[in-house]
Design a protein around this motif. Structure first.
Motif, PDB file in Angstrom:
ATOM      1  N   ALA A  78       0.899  -1.270   0.067  1.00 57.95           N
ATOM      2  CA  ALA A  78      -0.113   0.198  -0.063  1.00 57.95           C
ATOM      3  C   ALA A  78       1.125   1.461   0.083  1.00 57.95           C
TER       4      ALA A  78
ATOM      5  N   TYR B  95      -5.862   2.472   8.405  1.00 58.44           N
ATOM      6  CA  TYR B  95      -5.813   0.245   8.931  1.00 58.44           C
ATOM      7  C   TYR B  95      -4.846   0.105   9.794  1.00 58.44           C
TER       8      TYR B  95
ATOM      9  N   ILE C 253       5.172  -1.700   2.253  1.00 61.83           N
ATOM     10  CA  ILE C 253       4.476   1.214   1.856  1.00 61.83           C
ATOM     11  C   ILE C 253       4.832   1.319   1.595  1.00 61.83           C
TER      12      ILE C 253
ATOM     13  N   THR D 241       3.523   7.039   9.240  1.00 62.60           N
ATOM     14  CA  THR D 241       4.136   5.693   8.566  1.00 62.60           C
ATOM     15  C   THR D 241       5.144   5.383   8.852  1.00 62.60           C
TER      16      THR D 241
ATOM     17  N   TYR E 203      -6.121   5.740   4.492  1.00 66.95           N
ATOM     18  CA  TYR E 203      -6.861   4.702   3.804  1.00 66.95           C
ATOM     19  C   TYR E 203      -5.610   3.670   4.972  1.00 66.95           C
ATOM     20  N   THR E 204      -4.220   4.365   4.834  1.00 66.62           N
ATOM     21  CA  THR E 204      -3.127   3.154   5.624  1.00 66.62           C
ATOM     22  C   THR E 204      -3.012   3.406   7.397  1.00 66.62           C
TER      23      THR E 204
ATOM     24  N   ASP F  38       1.288   5.161   2.100  1.00 61.32           N
ATOM     25  CA  ASP F  38       0.814   5.191   2.996  1.00 61.32           C
ATOM     26  C   ASP F  38      -0.076   7.015   2.472  1.00 61.32           C
TER      27      ASP F  38
END
Length: 418
Positions: free
Chosen positions: A34, A44, A65, A85, A40-41, A36
């Motif tokens: 994915a 998650y 990531i 992240t 979204y991230t 960042d």
């Protein structure tokens, strides 16, 4: 009974001898990747802990990531996202690729394009890994499942087969091939299915060109695209692959929901007129239309093939006064190679603005146009507001057309410069 490459890959990751389209399976992705992005991230990461009580992913080598949006950060809030992240990746011992370029391209460079592998992301453009025989799907709504469970539930999709025949003519690029597919087949022709591309003309399309075609598959409605990899694609992928799997191929007697024969003999450069990516037209119908800006980049372009042809057209010429030509190589690796070839200096001397690799020009973060302006673009979309004002217009085309149009300040046929 024959099986498609998709069915073979999903059988392996489901622990079954065989599966067919329509089967419901629990599949273990080889890689979960994915980039960042807010909503979204960050969500998650939070839900893993708060909703599922998971402090660490069980197999960190399966995850990666990428930080390729909002680069560089223009506000403290954006940098806070990146810090979050970096922290999560460090705590989970998960690979982080930052400022390496657009993640979908970098993923292939660093070894996630493993022939025969199953890869998931929340962004559908990851489908470009299909160039190397990788089944790479964007599963936006349930990627969280791949962060909190070993296996994800998936219905084996049907496959639409496209056989490319004929010969590409001068000035016609992979981008035109894809938009021709949309024109012939329709923007919903592969809805919820896999687009499998093959045929004798496939050998004429470079690996980078195939990444363009497979990376845009979502605009046929497909969940992904895939190619039965030849030696050239395997040589690239296997030398970088993070794991070794036996490449698989569709059987000659495999069953497809539809088969299209696409003849490239008479194909000419195309342009996709706003406001949707389904409006493929012959470029010749729109020659002379005034254009104010150009973008050469995105995960669907900005590779060496594109930079080379743009440099060839612009060498010894100048971008028209007042025209904004933005060139964004897809990755740092590509940008460095373009520098070694002298492509960057040629483009800069012609008046192009060269930017470091990121997704920002493509997803609308960098607004380059005001109302009533028009752009030519190798970006992924031409919807309203994608490059600034919702009252501006974006015409999607190949890299050669972007370069030719930059010289004339109007939609131009690149073939006269080649």
């Amino acid at each position: 009974m024959g099986y498609t490459i998709t069915e073979k890959i999903l059988a392996r990751v489901s622990g079954r001898v065989a599966v067919k389209a329509g089967d419901e399976v629990m599949a273990k992705p080889d890689y979960v990747i994915a980039y960042d992005f807010p909503g979204y991230t960050d969500v998650y990461f939070r839900q893993m802990k708060e909703d599922f009580g998971i402090e660490r992913v069980a197999e960190p080598d399966r995850y990666a990531i990428f930080i390729d949006h909002m680069v560089p950060a223009t506000s403290p809030k954006e940098e806070e996202l990146h810090i979050g992240t970096r922290t999560w990746c460090a705590e989970n011992n998960v690979a982080l690729y930052e400022r390496k370029g657009i993640g979908h391209q970098v993923a292939s460079e660093v070894g996630y394009a493993v022939p025969g592998a199953f890869v998931v992301h929340f962004d559908g453009h990851i489908s470009q890994l299909g160039t190397f025989g990788t089944l790479a799907m964007g599963i936006r709504r349930n990627l969280l499942e791949a962060f909190v469970r070993e296996r994800i539930s998936i219905k084996v999709p049907q496959t639409v087969r496209v056989n490319l025949t004929g010969t590409l003519r001068k000035g016609v690029m992979a981008r035109d091939v894809f938009h021709h597919l949309v024109r012939v087949m329709g923007p919903a022709s592969c809805r919820f299915q896999v687009l499998e591309i093959g045929g004798p003309a496939l050998s004429q399309i470079s690996t980078e060109g195939l990444q363009t075609i497979t990376g845009l598959a979502m605009f046929t409605g497909a969940v992904t695209a895939i190619v039965n990899p030849d030696k050239e694609r395997l040589d690239y992928a296997l030398a970088r692959a993070k794991k070794q799997l036996e490449p698989v191929y569709s059987d000659p007697e495999a069953s497809y929901s539809a088969v299209y024969e696409i003849d490239l003999d008479n194909l000419e450069p195309l342009v996709v007129i706003p406001p949707t990516p389904a409006n493929s037209r012959n470029l010749s119908e729109f020659l002379g239309l005034e254009i104010h800006a150009g973008y050469l980049g995105s995960c669907a372009s900005g590779r060496l093939d594109d930079l080379r042809i743009a440099a060839k057209i612009l060498e010894g010429r100048q971008v028209k006064s007042g025209f904004q030509l933005n060139v964004v190589p897809t990755s740092q690796e590509i940008m460095a190679a373009a520098g070694r070839e002298g492509l960057i200096s040629t483009l800069a001397e012609a008046g192009a603005f060269i930017s470091s690799p990121s997704c920002d020009y493509c997803f609308g973060r960098i607004a380059t146009m005001t109302e009533k302006q028009r752009a030519v673009s190798t970006g992924t979309l031409n919807v309203r507001g994608r490059m600034g004002s919702p009252d501006s217009e974006i015409y999607l085309c190949n890299a050669a057309t972007v370069a030719a149009s930059a010289i004339e300040g109007a939609l131009a046929d690149p073939r006269k410069y080649l």
